[in-house]
Write a protein that holds these residues in place. Sequence first.
Motif: not given
Length: 375
Positions: A139-145, A224-228, A240-243, A254-257
């Motif tokens: 879906l977003c390109g971020i692995p290991k979530v 693994y991660w969880v998206i927060g 978390t996203p990059v501030s 950040n767009e993928a997040h």
Amino acid sequence: MAFALPVWFAVQDELGQEEADRGALSPFHHLDDEALFQMFHLSRTCIAFVTDSVRLRMKKLPLDTRSLSVDSVVMVALNYYAHGASSAAVLQRAGLSPADSGSIINTVSGVIAGMSDQFVSFPLTRHARASVAFRVEKLCGIPKVLGVLAPAHFKIRASPYDKDTFRSFVNTLGYTSVVSQIICDSDGNILSVEKCSAGSTFEQDLWDSSFRGREMENELHGSYWVIGGKGYHLSKHVLTPVSEPGNDSEARFNEAHAKIYDVMRTTLGSMKRRFRCLMQLGFAQEGSLNNKSNIIKACCVLHNIAIKFSVPPPPIAGKIERLLPGKQHSAPVEVDPEAVKARQKLIKENFSAVCSGQDTSGSSSSSSSSADENL
């Protein structure tokens, strides 16, 4: 999360002779499918499955000197979840008075919430983790979530005369709520629901004290991660996203997040459309939130069952409620430098100019499998 037909058949097998004991038809058997959906926001097959699942745990509910059928009490509860109140027509068909509905809803909610160990399942096996992570990366390109983590706020009423208690329920948008910690996957299935706290509770405090948070941070689920969102601290397992993005790679990350995080907004919006009781849970007192917690968990169970039976939620009316902005501690937080390095490594490997044009849809199987190699 998977159950679908195997669980359905298991339920039917376990019922066995209980079908004969049930005898009478459901008080709502004569309603057509459209009327059933308008009344319960679920399909006929889905309602039958839920009723049979509850029947395995509670054959009859005693009320005063009478015994009520499971069909009747489940219908009263489902109608409450769908509309935030049990309609007079439903109560009449069930042979109940309005005074009966509160205790029935609490009892049925406790039973359905107790089904969460079967119908709300965090990915615990290597295969399950790899499968969830694969779909997220596609879906977003971020692995290991393993999922999307967020505080889910549900409006309640609190007495303004008790100022301390009232203030404890006021969230960052200024209204009174209770908050539960929810994790969902990229398809909107609820993987975990924990805690039910006053609305002013910090997201990070929910995570730190939660069963799932302790599991993740203690490496019980591998690397693994969880998206927060911004209300959480970056850690080795909360991404978390990059501030303040300093380059194109961080901006792409950040767009993928945001893309995967938006799945939680859509999921909670769908839940609140289907179960309008979540729009207003009534009066609450701090320290006695068990009934509210059971209603929230019951709706999560029913949400997952509805997805498996492909029952669409009611159509969108107005805007989908946005997720609340993160509530952050006023004191500065010391960020784990190892977590920062891990996030930067992830960004460099997956969102650099070279990687951004690559098809990552099939890469998560190998990355997810490698995350489990040391388990």
